[in-house]
Design an enzyme around this catalytic site. Sequence first.
Site, mmCIF file in Angstrom:
data_model
loop_
_atom_site.group_PDB
_atom_site.id
_atom_site.type_symbol
_atom_site.label_atom_id
_atom_site.label_comp_id
_atom_site.label_asym_id
_atom_site.label_seq_id
_atom_site.Cartn_x
_atom_site.Cartn_y
_atom_site.Cartn_z
ATOM 1 N N SER A 125 0.874 -1.366 0.434
ATOM 2 C CA SER A 125 0.339 -0.356 0.299
ATOM 3 C C SER A 125 0.719 1.177 -0.021
ATOM 4 O O SER A 125 0.108 2.528 0.199
ATOM 5 C CB SER A 125 -0.766 0.127 1.107
ATOM 6 O OG SER A 125 0.020 0.334 2.608
ATOM 7 N N LYS A 161 1.704 4.646 7.538
ATOM 8 C CA LYS A 161 1.126 5.684 7.222
ATOM 9 C C LYS A 161 1.257 7.104 6.704
ATOM 10 O O LYS A 161 1.904 7.639 7.694
ATOM 11 C CB LYS A 161 -0.578 5.312 6.900
ATOM 12 C CG LYS A 161 -1.689 4.030 6.986
ATOM 13 C CD LYS A 161 -1.560 3.731 5.284
ATOM 14 C CE LYS A 161 -1.984 2.256 4.643
ATOM 15 N NZ LYS A 161 -0.922 1.013 5.102
#
Length: 206
Positions: A125, A161
């Site tokens: 991701s 993230k």
Amino acid sequence: MSELSRRILQRRLELGLSQEELAQRMGYRSKSSITKLEKGVNDIPQSKVEEFAAALETTPAWLMGLENPAFVPPGFEPLPEMVRVPLVGSIACGTPITAEQNIECYIGVPAAWHADFALTCHGSSMAPTICDGDIVCIRCQPEVEQGEIAAVRIGDEATLKHFHRQGDTVMLLADNAAVCPPMIYAGPQLNEIQIEGRAVGFCRGL
């Protein structure tokens, strides 16, 4: 015996380390690898010189016999000063996984990063910035700037993230939204979020 092998042996003895202790610092399963290296039976790849320097509390230049600038070959760029940090498990770059807090081994990373620990990433991701299998170094800090890559704990799990805060809402964004859509937390959910630190560097292929 090469100069590098001789200096590894010399420095190990100066520190009073056994071959078993040096092997443990390097993450080797047994002392046989150290024995072969010190005898010059096995060569040491360039990537391992930095790790040996960190494990032996010295510099790559000293290990290679290049501490005297007069002997540095033209065009040679000295390796950066290295320090050892613990590799403390894995962190998700996709669906969060439970963070393992046991120290797997110690690895050498540039001292200029001021990293406190390192994590192995899984998933895609955050690609292409951070890929599956990369080692990400984290500096412990309770807050990060908008958009910085942070190691964030969510309950008993952790993920890596881009961190964004807008009012009372926190958004964790991946580089590859097709793999992981935005993770949004607000209200009571914010109590579940804890910033472990900021990503300050990463290594591939360790």
